[in-house]
Structure formats: structure tokens, C-alpha cells
Design a protein around this motif. Sequence first.
Motif, short mmCIF file in Angstrom:
data_model
loop_
_atom_site.label_atom_id
_atom_site.label_comp_id
_atom_site.label_asym_id
_atom_site.label_seq_id
_atom_site.Cartn_x
_atom_site.Cartn_y
_atom_site.Cartn_z
N ALA A 1 -2.97 9.10 2.79
CA ALA A 1 -3.26 9.78 1.52
C ALA A 1 -3.04 8.94 0.28
O ALA A 1 -3.51 9.30 -0.79
CB ALA A 1 -2.41 11.05 1.43
N CYS A 2 -2.32 7.81 0.38
CA CYS A 2 -1.95 7.11 -0.86
C CYS A 2 -2.65 5.79 -1.04
O CYS A 2 -2.63 5.22 -2.13
CB CYS A 2 -0.43 6.92 -0.94
N TRP B 1 -1.64 15.02 -7.54
CA TRP B 1 -1.37 13.93 -8.47
C TRP B 1 -2.68 13.47 -9.07
O TRP B 1 -3.74 13.61 -8.46
CB TRP B 1 -0.65 12.76 -7.78
N GLY C 1 3.06 3.48 2.08
CA GLY C 1 3.60 4.47 1.15
C GLY C 1 3.85 5.78 1.84
O GLY C 1 4.98 6.17 2.10
N CYS C 2 2.76 6.47 2.22
CA CYS C 2 2.91 7.81 2.81
C CYS C 2 2.83 7.79 4.32
O CYS C 2 3.26 8.72 4.96
CB CYS C 2 1.85 8.75 2.23
N GLY D 1 0.41 8.40 6.00
CA GLY D 1 -0.36 9.57 6.41
C GLY D 1 -1.78 9.57 5.85
O GLY D 1 -2.42 10.61 5.78
N LYS E 1 7.93 9.40 3.45
CA LYS E 1 7.39 10.11 2.29
C LYS E 1 7.76 11.58 2.34
O LYS E 1 8.07 12.21 1.32
CB LYS E 1 5.87 9.91 2.24
N GLY F 1 -8.74 7.05 -4.19
CA GLY F 1 -7.81 7.27 -3.08
C GLY F 1 -6.55 6.41 -3.15
O GLY F 1 -5.75 6.43 -2.22
N ASN F 2 -6.40 5.65 -4.22
CA ASN F 2 -5.22 4.80 -4.36
C ASN F 2 -4.24 5.43 -5.34
O ASN F 2 -4.52 5.54 -6.54
CB ASN F 2 -5.62 3.40 -4.83
N HIS F 3 -3.08 5.82 -4.83
CA HIS F 3 -2.05 6.45 -5.67
C HIS F 3 -1.31 5.39 -6.49
O HIS F 3 -0.84 4.41 -5.95
CB HIS F 3 -1.05 7.17 -4.77
#
Lengths: 175, 764
Positions: free
Chosen positions: A63-64, B685, A58-59, A61, B278, A152-154
Motif C-alpha cells: 500500500a505504500c 492519507w 514500509g507497510c 502490504g 506497520k 501509490g507512493n506514500h
Amino acid sequence: MKTLADIVNTVEVSTITLTVNGRQYELEIGGHPDEVDPAHTLAHTLRETLGLTGTKVGCDGGACGACTVLMDGKPILSCMMLTVEADGKSITTIEGLGDPLNGKLDPIQQAFVDNTAFQCGFCTPGIILTAKALLDENPSPTESEVKEALAGNHCRCISHYHVVEAVMAAARNRR
Amino acid sequence: MSDEYRFIGKATPRGDALDIVTGRTKFVGDIKQYGMLYGKVLRSPHPHANIRSIDTAKAKRLRGVEAVLTHEDVPNWRGGVPAHLRVLDSKVRFVGDAVALIAARTEEIAAEARELIEVDYEVLPAVYDVVEAMKPDAPRLHAAFPGNVVPPGFPWFGPHTLQEVVIGDVEKGFEEADIVVEGACAYENFPNPLPPEPPGVIAAWEGADALTIWTASQGTFTDRTVLYYILGRKVNVRAHGVAVGGSYGSKNTAWLLIVQAAVLSLASGKPVKLCYTKEEQFAAFTLRLGSRIQARIGMKKDGTVTAISGDWLVNTGYYCAGTQGQVAVGCGEIQLVVRCPNWNLKPKVVCTNRAPSGIVRGYGGQELKCAFLPILTMALEKADLDPVEFFKNNYVKPGDGYYWRDGEWWVSNGVDYTKAIEEGAKAFGWKEKWKGWLKPTAVSGTKRIGVGVGVHGNADVGEDTSEAYVRLDPEGTATLYSSISEHGTGQRSSLCKMVAEVLQLPLERVSMTPPDSLANPYEFGTVGSRGTFAVGSAVIEATEDARRKLLELAAQKLDRPIEDLETADGVIYVRPTPEIRLPWKAVMGFDRTCLGHGRFEPNFTMPNFMMVFAEVEVDVETGQVALLRVGSATDVGQIIDPLNLENQLNGSLGSAGIDSAIFEETILDRATGRVMGGNMIDFKWRTFAELPPMQHVVLETPFPSHRFKAIGVGEITPSPGPAAVIMAISNAVGVRFYDYPITPDKILKALGKVQGRKARGGAA
């Protein structure tokens, strides 16, 4: 555990070994498409070199949580780990859950099916693996422990409510 | 309601559930084509600049690079409405605008080549604010748009596209009013809908006049049609829809991404995959529109609205992808919420040196309403009226009319939502919690609790056209041909359910073609909550048509009138004597199929409805707002799948919805024009650990839509939320707010506790 410096210093070691979903891979270090570049992340190797695209990026990085896989049973962000750092490790991806031969699902996967615990499904593999690590460590979590583990899961479709129900149901069914 | 049906209304596993939970679902990033290259975009570091020169020689020499393109190399293809934006231009208009395109054998090589391109810019002054942008001496972004104002009109909605609300005589209306209020409000935080999957596409030319794409948009035919015009009306585009990793409308504005990949494929002669990172999704893909309104409202003491006038300024960013369509729908939707005989609402769409703003769930209506309702409620406060009662009296009822997006006058033929509002208010405990305007529900130490309500509705559940085929096979199976992409609503499964219900076939015997504009008949796509009514109507008609053809064959074979025949589970039987039965195979043989066709024409007579109740707790020492509880109320006629519906209702917390009232914001550094916090850590978010309890009230009053009496609601669920939350905060702390998002600094400033930042008309 080897440090990154150790690995870089021993880069003349031309292969690394990864066990992915129970299968052992000897991967050569190098710049060709079927080799592992020292700059490749584990997520990249899983997806692009081994073709296991169930792991999502996803990111890219950290974070997602979409790229979450299990390494020696613990959830890690595969976009934040270099493949060479995972030398000798055992990795479980979403393709490794359940029994691929008879099609039987892991109880967590089944609970996600039963509760429609997803919408677009992009974040689902990472969420399922995070949940599996939680239930392996804590077979009877409370709802707030489930939410904390998944923080921590978007997910942007807002499938969270059904996910929490599914993980609680899976915990009950595994007992 | 669901007792009369075998599948409709029942919770059944989604058809794609196994693929999703096992990781087999293929998103764009998971697909490869033979010989495929990877694309990258070189982006501008300046918000506004002319490109004096570009040197690509070094990049082109890098091993593995197969194409490097600048504005000097690309065809003069133009997109936007009206067509005004080149794929690559000699001018850049925001930080992140495309300067050059690269295709290479790997993503890493393409990224390395990007670093080798040298660009000489002539930096120009930039403008970010709509009012500033319209001033005579403001920098002009596009030669064709004087004053940076985009001309009205949206061809897709016809020659009379609604571009304002002008009805009756507002001066007379204000004279009749007991109360007149006037104010301004800005919903200009440009929140990111932020689908988990970044935007991506694969493009491959097959000859000079045939382009194939693998697209994550919500409509394969939308891409096909839009590209047909952009590519000079001579290219046949085949669009394969792939699984969509979240879109919330945003991926419907992907023409530029697609054309970037297409031009790289044209230049290299190979398929090209272009997936934004992203960071690119944050800095250079679709944000919500900026919306600012200056409005005047006249009302009688009993809550009868007599006049509404105002200027609605819409910030669309550096170009206009079709914002006029969102203005049209916004203007239609506001009439559904307020009953008023005299209107003079004048919108303007303005370009600024910001990232593109365009289609996001709520499609213009959310943006207008979030800015308008805080002003309307000033009048409700003066008249001391309960907002729930006001909306109950005002929301469009059967027999009421409105100008819709096509500029035509439509009359509601839907249901009265009074009961849904009453049941929703009861479930939320509105009467107990509502203490009057600017009054907290409860106070405890530094914590103050407040409640608010918002409302939204949309007649687009019946927008645009859909076609479908249904094919019956001798084995007792059915295949639905419909170019619907799955983007999270479960729509593909729900359509299969409708087919199964009409044919009385087990769900596992109904399958569906992949979304593909070549293999399927015309389909506008799943937008605007149209899946249930618009798409469903075409699918039902096609199924009934196929069924009739099958029974006609059976009638001949059995020598019985067709009226006596029924079918279930792949068997045809005679109603008075069910022991006389034939399997489909015995009727069709092995070498025949029965094909039915269905088509839906636009029908704007059934507005849907969503009311959101919010309860917040504000800490007056820290300014922190906690969303304690969310309630919702709607009426959908007939639930198709309760779990899919509940997922969509919970979605009000996502996709730049409720949380755009309190923390979702794309912050711009006005000194550099750059997006700050354009990553998943800095952009806030809501996480699993911060979920408020949600409670949904869903009624099932039959609609005159189709045989299942249902309409959709998915698109609009986030839209009423922000206005509900801003009202709740105002009631909690006793101060009104007119500038989203209501961050702690704004609250503390309003309470006189800190100096706070100066309001600058939108996210600073």
C-alpha cells in the motif's frame, strides 16, 4: 508466465536465477540464511539475502510504494511478490541507477538532489524508481501524469511538490 | 537578505542528498550487528485484562528461539511520568499492550514462537472516553492514578512546570464583557502521524552496566537521559542516532520499544533488533493526544478579550509518557494567540484503554488550539469581526509577556508579525474571499466554497540546551561535533552551512560527526523548531571559538594583531595587506587542531509564528470536502535554506496536520477496543494526485537570535491548519462544527440530509 501453482509444483527445482542491477544471482531454495525460503518476498531477498537495503519496506502490504523496484522495466511492489515468482526476471533497484563506477547519477537522481525532492528520504528510492518507469514509458509527461503515476507512493513529510518539480526537470534534462 | 552571505539563504544540495537518492542512507532496518537476534512482541487482544497465567514452554522449545520473557521475568524498570508503566506487567490496558517478548535467530522464528505462547486472561471492563474514565465507578487503569487522572508535573521542565493558565480575575473579566460565549469542542480523532518508516531499534549490552542502542529518535541524548533513569540510574547508555525515516515527534516516545529490545538483549546476551510492523505502528505506537475543551469566553464588541475560563481534558491513552510537558507547552502557546488579562484554564490528563497518545508535531499546542479556536470564533461571529484582523491584533508582540512551560513569565523580544499576516492575507486574497461568518465565498450548484484561517506559534525555538565542538584541521577543513540526527528537515546540512559561513570555507570542506552520545557533547535534539536558533547558536559559538584560536596562533606567527586577520577558503590573510597570507597548515603544522566549544542556554523570548489560510469546496449533496488551496504566512528572520524551509512549510499537509480536520482518524471499535482500519489502505492519507496548490509568504525581519538573525518554524507548520479548515467548512455550509474530523456524514447530518452517527465525544 508461470503461475504460482506451477512454481510450487516444481519446487524440487532447487535454484532460481535473478538478475539484479545487471548481475546474475543463482539462489538456492531453502531455509538457511543465504537461501531463499519459498515464503520470502522479493523485498526480503533483496534486502536480507543480497544486502541491497536501498529498497525500503514500509507497510509490507502493498500500500505504500516504498519497496518499489523495476522488474523487466516495470514498477512492481517487491513486498507483494514472492522471490520464487521472480525466477528468471531482471530487477533494477535504486542501487542499480546511474553508474556506480564513476559515481554518475541517473538524471532523475540528479534532479532529486538539485530540488531537495525529499525530507526524511525513506520513501525516496521507491519514488525515484516509479518516476523512472514513468519517464521510460512517457518521456514528456504532464504534471498531472506525474502525480497520477506517483499516487501509490506514500510520503508523509510532504515532499510531493518538490518531487513533481524534480521529475518534470528530469524529463526536460533527459530530452 | 541573503546577498550579504556566501551560503546562508542560498539553495544548496543537502549534505546527505547523494546517500538518499542512491539508497545508501542507513535506517535502523538496514543495520545489522554481529550475532544479532530479532525481537517480536506478543500483544493483548483485550482492551483491559489481568493476566492469570502465561505458558511459554512451547515457544521456548522452538529451534532458534533464544529468549521468551513475561512480566515474571523482567526487571522492575518503569517508564512514563511519573514512572508508572512496567516494561511488561501482569495487567494489559489496551488492545496491543505488550504481554510477552521473544528474541530469535530470524524474524520468522520469533513470529512463530509468538503463536505458541498461551495466555489466560481475566477480562476487565474498559473505558475509552475521558469523562467516563473520571467517573467514580470507572475501571481504574493504574493503581497510582485515582479517577484515571494523571498527576501534574514534568520534571524535565523544572519544579514550576506550567500546568494551567490562571491569571487575573475571570469573574471581573466576564462582567466587563459585552459578549459571553460558551461551548465544547472535541479534537479527539487521534490521527496517526504515520512516519513512512515503522519504529525500530537495535540494543546491545556490553557488560552489565553499559548499553548501546541504534535509535531513530530525534535526540540521542534524550534517549540516553530517559534510559538512565528507567534502568535504575546505573547504566551508561550510548545512543547512536541513525537516519530517521520520518518521526514528526512520535519517535521521541520510543523508550518502551527501546527497553523491550534492551531486556531481550540482556536475557539473550546478544544484540537484538526490534522493528514494529506497520500494523503495530497503527495499533500500539504514538498517536496524537485526544483534546476536548469546555470553555467560556468574554469579549468586548471591539474584539478585546476580557476573560477565558475552561476545562481542557486530554486523553493520553493507556499510560502517560510525559503528556504534562505537552500540557505545559499548550498552555504557553495559547497565550501567544489571544491577548487576555483574565484566565482560568484548567487541564486534566486522563488515562483510557486506548493506544498511547503522546508527542506529535504540534506538541500539545495544536491539540489545545484546534479545540479552543472554534469556541473563540463564536464570539468573533457575535461581534462580527474578521478573524484575520482579530489575530493580527492579538498575536503576541514584542514587549508582551506570557507564562511559558517552566512556569516563569517571559517577555517577547522577537518581531511583530503584523506585516507577515497582512502579506499572507493579501497573497491568499482573504479580503475578497471573506464574506462574513457562516457565509460562503461562492455557490455553484451543489458546491459551496468557504475560507478559514488558523494561527499558531511557539517560544520553544529557544528551548533546552545544546553544546557543540568545531574542530579545524590543518588541511583547511572543519568538523562539527553535534549529536543531531537527520529526520528530514535538512538540519545537519543547515548547521554545516552556518559553520561554512563563519569560516568562509567551501561547503564540501565542512563535515559533521554522526549523532552519537559518546563522541559528541550534550545536545537536546531537533524538536520544537529549535534547530535554527538553539542548536545554531551553540554551533556558531563553537565555530567562532575555534576560529579565534586559529587566528591567535596566526597572530603570533605573523606578528600582527588578531583584529587585522581574516580567514577564507582555508587561508589566513592580513586585512590591510591581503597579499600576506598563510594557509591553515602553515599556522597549525601537521600535528595540531583548533577546537572550539559552544553552548546554548534556554531562551523563551522569541516566539515563532505560522498562519494558515484554507479554501475548501463542500458538496452539499455528498458532504464531500475538497481542499482547494492553502496559503501560509510566517517570518523567520533569515532563511537558511529556501528548499528545506519550503519542504517544512509544505509539511503542513502531513503528519496529522491539516487533514486531521477532514479525514484523518484512528477509529476504535468500542465493542472490542480494537483500532479499525489500522493499515495503509484503510487509514486515509493524501496522495500525489490530490495535492492542493500551496502558497507561502515568508518574511525576513531580523531577530535578535544569533549572527544570522534567524529562528526556526518547521515543527509548527501543521498546527494552524485544522482550525482553519473547520472554519472554512462552517463558512461554506453555514453551520458550525465542534467535533473533528468533519467527515461527509457529519456535514450531511448538520444540513439535515441524513440521520448521521451520534457524536460520542471523539472518534467512535
